[in-house]
Design a protein around this motif. Structure first.
Motif, PDB file in Angstrom:
ATOM      1  N   ALA A   1       0.856  -1.187   0.000  1.00  0.00           N
ATOM      2  CA  ALA A   1       0.000   0.000   0.000  1.00  0.00           C
ATOM      3  C   ALA A   1       0.892   1.237   0.000  1.00  0.00           C
ATOM      4  O   ALA A   1       1.958   1.239   0.634  1.00  0.00           O
ATOM      5  CB  ALA A   1      -0.892   0.005   1.235  1.00  0.00           C
ATOM      6  N   ILE A   2       0.453   2.261  -0.730  1.00  0.00           N
ATOM      7  CA  ILE A   2       1.196   3.526  -0.760  1.00  0.00           C
ATOM      8  C   ILE A   2       0.240   4.665  -0.409  1.00  0.00           C
ATOM      9  O   ILE A   2      -0.974   4.539  -0.580  1.00  0.00           O
ATOM     10  CB  ILE A   2       1.835   3.796  -2.158  1.00  0.00           C
ATOM     11  N   CYS A   3       0.804   5.756   0.082  1.00  0.00           N
ATOM     12  CA  CYS A   3      -0.038   6.937   0.293  1.00  0.00           C
ATOM     13  C   CYS A   3       0.767   8.188  -0.004  1.00  0.00           C
ATOM     14  O   CYS A   3       2.003   8.167   0.020  1.00  0.00           O
ATOM     15  CB  CYS A   3      -0.593   6.971   1.718  1.00  0.00           C
ATOM     16  N   SER A   4       0.057   9.240  -0.343  1.00  0.00           N
ATOM     17  CA  SER A   4       0.633  10.585  -0.441  1.00  0.00           C
ATOM     18  C   SER A   4      -0.542  11.563  -0.569  1.00  0.00           C
ATOM     19  O   SER A   4      -1.698  11.132  -0.554  1.00  0.00           O
ATOM     20  CB  SER A   4       1.625  10.721  -1.611  1.00  0.00           C
ATOM     21  N   ARG A   5      -0.239  12.860  -0.714  1.00  0.00           N
ATOM     22  CA  ARG A   5      -1.325  13.846  -0.668  1.00  0.00           C
ATOM     23  C   ARG A   5      -2.148  13.909  -1.954  1.00  0.00           C
ATOM     24  O   ARG A   5      -3.307  14.267  -1.928  1.00  0.00           O
ATOM     25  CB  ARG A   5      -0.728  15.254  -0.459  1.00  0.00           C
ATOM     26  N   ASN A   6      -1.524  13.588  -3.076  1.00  0.00           N
ATOM     27  CA  ASN A   6      -2.107  13.948  -4.360  1.00  0.00           C
ATOM     28  C   ASN A   6      -2.708  12.731  -5.078  1.00  0.00           C
ATOM     29  O   ASN A   6      -1.995  11.802  -5.462  1.00  0.00           O
ATOM     30  CB  ASN A   6      -0.995  14.597  -5.201  1.00  0.00           C
TER      31      ASN A   6
ATOM     32  N   VAL B   1      -5.188   8.485  -0.324  1.00  0.00           N
ATOM     33  CA  VAL B   1      -4.808   9.899  -0.235  1.00  0.00           C
ATOM     34  C   VAL B   1      -4.588  10.216   1.242  1.00  0.00           C
ATOM     35  O   VAL B   1      -5.444   9.925   2.084  1.00  0.00           O
ATOM     36  CB  VAL B   1      -5.912  10.805  -0.812  1.00  0.00           C
ATOM     37  N   CYS B   2      -3.440  10.778   1.561  1.00  0.00           N
ATOM     38  CA  CYS B   2      -3.103  11.017   2.979  1.00  0.00           C
ATOM     39  C   CYS B   2      -2.123  12.173   3.093  1.00  0.00           C
ATOM     40  O   CYS B   2      -1.040  12.117   2.501  1.00  0.00           O
ATOM     41  CB  CYS B   2      -2.479   9.738   3.550  1.00  0.00           C
ATOM     42  N   ASP B   3      -2.506  13.191   3.830  1.00  0.00           N
ATOM     43  CA  ASP B   3      -1.552  14.247   4.169  1.00  0.00           C
ATOM     44  C   ASP B   3      -0.945  13.865   5.512  1.00  0.00           C
ATOM     45  O   ASP B   3      -1.644  13.843   6.534  1.00  0.00           O
ATOM     46  CB  ASP B   3      -2.279  15.599   4.249  1.00  0.00           C
ATOM     47  N   LEU B   4       0.347  13.563   5.493  1.00  0.00           N
ATOM     48  CA  LEU B   4       1.005  13.033   6.700  1.00  0.00           C
ATOM     49  C   LEU B   4       1.071  14.054   7.831  1.00  0.00           C
ATOM     50  O   LEU B   4       1.432  13.700   8.954  1.00  0.00           O
ATOM     51  CB  LEU B   4       2.411  12.543   6.359  1.00  0.00           C
TER      52      LEU B   4
END
Ligand code: NAD
Length: 262
Positions: free
Chosen positions: A35-40, A63-66
């Motif tokens: 699994a991957i996440c980032s803001r965009n 989608v995740c803003d850390l």
């Protein structure tokens, strides 16, 4: 070498680009569930499509803003639901902005702490109970050479990442008895968007080109070149593997020999 992680579930944070993405791809190539996440969202869609085309495998993306606790909670819940727990957590994040001490106000420090330190604290706290139950887990933080040798004009990174290094060492003491290892990988100068942007900013100050800045950096590295993101990823995947079962509490530089200390 048989790494023994083909059935493991992995979350790599901040992984739509650069080092995080290379780490995700390396885990996919080892057959792990990733699994991957980032803001965009658009970047995540593009990355997951490209990984599917390259490896024929779907990665889960969120989608995740850390810097937002709720986003991290939602991401970990989504990955837990899909993968029935997270065996391997890679805490990567976007790098704090370039600058010196007098350039930054308290809110800049808070933002660096949220992004670099508290994001890892939150994600780690949410995955550890399940790892303890399973008596197996790997936590790997992506830090920087700056934790061993401060980098000029990167004062936020120099200061905040050392906190994460201390946290990892302390956690390794607490979690060793549950067969959970906690380590840091400290990249040196690696050819990614982040380095490109830092080079462009330094080039403006020095009235030169970013190519010249990158070439000067490479000259200061014993290997005489910048790293490829895949070279950082290989070390991360090894630390996550069954073969690294007795390595914990360490910071492993992958820097082409850049750090001058012993
Ligand atoms: P990059 O800019 O190429 O990629 C950063 C990734 O983080 C992207 O996917 C971006 O979308 C994501 N991201 C940024 N802010 C985020 C946020 N608030 N929430 C969620 N995702 C976010 O950077 P990189 O070069 O791959 O660097 C990764 C990490 O390694 C950074 O912390 C960087 O400072 C550190 N590092 C990089 C180098 C280098 O030379 N590239 C050297 C040492 C350390």
């Amino acid at each position: 070498m048989y790494l023994g992680i083909s059935r493991k579930s992995v979350l790599v944070t901040a992984a739509s680009k650069g080092i995080g993405r290379a780490i995700a791809e390396e885990f996919v190539s080892e057959g792990a569930k990733v699994a991957i996440c980032s803001r965009n969202k658009e970047h995540l869609l593009k990355t997951s499509d490209e990984i599917k085309n390259k490896f024929g495998v779907e990665v889960l993306w969120c989608v995740c803003d850390l810097s937002k606790r709720k986003d991290i909670e939602n991401t970990i819940n989504a990955v837990n639901n899909e993968f029935n727990g997270i065996d391997i957590l890679v805490n990567n994040c976007g790098g704090p902005p370039r600058g010196n001490f007098l350039d930054f106000e308290e809110e800049d420090w808070q933002s660096a702490i949220d992004q670099v330190f508290l994001s890892a604290v939150t994600a780690t706290k949410l995955v550890v109970p399940n790892m303890m139950e399973k008596e197996w887990g790997r936590i790997i933080n992506i830090t920087s050479i700056s934790v061993k040798q401060p980098v000029d004009s990167l004062i936020l990174s120099n200061a905040v990442r050392t906190g994460l290094t201390g946290l990892a060492k302390s956690l390794s003491n607490e979690l060793g008895k549950y067969n959970i290892t906690v380590n840091n990988v400290a990249p040196g100068y690696t050819l990614t968007n982040r380095l490109y942007e830092l080079a462009v900013s330094r080039a403006k100050e020095m009235n030169t080109s970013h190519e010249e800045v990158l070439s000067e950096i490479a000259k200061g590295i014993p290997m005489n070149r910048l790293a490829a993101p895949e070279e950082i990823a290989a070390t991360v995947v090894f630390l996550a593997s069954m073969k690294a079962s007795y390595i914990t509490g360490c910071t492993i530089p992958v820097d082409g020999g850049y750090i001058k200390g012993l």
